[in-house]
Design a protein around this motif. Structure first.
Motif, PDB file in Angstrom:
ATOM      1  N   MET A   1      60.962  28.686  -2.473  1.00 57.00           N
ATOM      2  CA  MET A   1      62.121  29.534  -2.355  1.00 57.00           C
ATOM      3  C   MET A   1      62.832  29.582  -3.701  1.00 57.00           C
ATOM      4  SD  MET A   1      65.175  29.432   0.415  1.00 57.00           S
ATOM      5  CE  MET A   1      64.066  29.842   1.720  1.00 57.00           C
ATOM      6  N   SER A   9      68.590  29.332   3.306  1.00 55.30           N
ATOM      7  CA  SER A   9      67.641  29.828   4.291  1.00 55.30           C
ATOM      8  C   SER A   9      68.283  29.843   5.670  1.00 55.30           C
ATOM      9  CB  SER A   9      66.386  28.967   4.306  1.00 55.30           C
ATOM     10  OG  SER A   9      65.459  29.501   5.216  1.00 55.30           O
ATOM     11  N   HIS A  13      66.803  35.134   7.851  1.00 53.58           N
ATOM     12  CA  HIS A  13      65.926  35.204   6.678  1.00 53.58           C
ATOM     13  C   HIS A  13      64.493  34.851   7.094  1.00 53.58           C
ATOM     14  CE1 HIS A  13      64.749  34.534   2.429  1.00 53.58           C
ATOM     15  NE2 HIS A  13      64.032  33.564   2.939  1.00 53.58           N
ATOM     16  N   ASP A  14      64.339  33.771   7.844  1.00 54.27           N
ATOM     17  CA  ASP A  14      63.018  33.339   8.308  1.00 54.27           C
ATOM     18  C   ASP A  14      62.389  34.378   9.234  1.00 54.27           C
ATOM     19  OD1 ASP A  14      63.356  31.008   6.862  1.00 54.27           O
ATOM     20  OD2 ASP A  14      64.033  29.849   8.593  1.00 54.27           O
ATOM     21  N   ALA A  17      61.171  37.342   7.186  1.00 50.52           N
ATOM     22  CA  ALA A  17      59.927  37.007   6.482  1.00 50.52           C
ATOM     23  C   ALA A  17      58.744  36.970   7.455  1.00 50.52           C
ATOM     24  CB  ALA A  17      60.070  35.676   5.751  1.00 50.52           C
ATOM     25  N   GLN A  18      58.948  36.425   8.632  1.00 51.09           N
ATOM     26  CA  GLN A  18      57.866  36.365   9.626  1.00 51.09           C
ATOM     27  C   GLN A  18      57.474  37.757  10.108  1.00 51.09           C
ATOM     28  OE1 GLN A  18      59.322  33.721  12.643  1.00 51.09           O
ATOM     29  NE2 GLN A  18      58.765  31.884  11.484  1.00 51.09           N
ATOM     30  N   PRO A  29      51.571  35.042   3.218  1.00 52.22           N
ATOM     31  CA  PRO A  29      52.921  34.795   3.745  1.00 52.22           C
ATOM     32  C   PRO A  29      53.884  34.197   2.715  1.00 52.22           C
ATOM     33  CG  PRO A  29      51.273  34.078   5.322  1.00 52.22           C
ATOM     34  CD  PRO A  29      50.535  34.458   4.063  1.00 52.22           C
ATOM     35  N   GLU A  33      57.517  35.704   1.791  1.00 52.65           N
ATOM     36  CA  GLU A  33      58.722  34.862   1.800  1.00 52.65           C
ATOM     37  C   GLU A  33      59.452  34.955   0.461  1.00 52.65           C
ATOM     38  OE1 GLU A  33      61.724  32.211   2.492  1.00 52.65           O
ATOM     39  OE2 GLU A  33      60.338  32.938   4.021  1.00 52.65           O
ATOM     40  N   ARG A  34      58.692  34.893  -0.623  1.00 49.71           N
ATOM     41  CA  ARG A  34      59.288  34.981  -1.964  1.00 49.71           C
ATOM     42  C   ARG A  34      59.932  36.348  -2.180  1.00 49.71           C
ATOM     43  NH1 ARG A  34      55.175  33.443  -4.869  1.00 49.71           N
ATOM     44  NH2 ARG A  34      54.483  35.524  -5.418  1.00 49.71           N
TER      45      ARG A  34
END
Length: 83
Positions: A1, A9, A13-14, A17-18, A29, A33-34
């Motif tokens: 991150m 986080s 946010h998670d 990204a998912q 993935p 995420e980045r």
């Protein structure tokens, strides 16, 4: 991150990204995420409110660009020689 966001986080946010990782399967993935973290950092840097909707929309545009910039699979590479 991204270091600036290391402690930031959140579940949204998670989740973003998912969702994007499931949509953009050819992209690893960790890269997704980045991308989400980078977009959040950029939006914050610009002084905007980093809502999940804005983050997802901008990250999706970036990821779409990554996919479209890849050469088509199986396309022969052309050399500078004669054809």
């Amino acid at each position: 991150m991204v270091p600036a966001l290391a402690g930031r986080s959140s579940s949204s946010h998670d989740a973003t990204a998912q969702r994007l990782a499931a949509e953009f399967v050819p992209i690893p993935p960790a890269t997704v995420e980045r991308c989400v973290a980078d977009v959040e950092a950029c939006v914050t840097h610009l002084g905007l409110d980093p809502t999940p909707e804005i983050i997802e929309r901008v990250a999706r545009e970036h990821l779409t660009g990554m996919i479209k910039s890849r050469p088509p699979s199986g396309r022969p590479v052309r050399s500078r020689g004669r054809f």
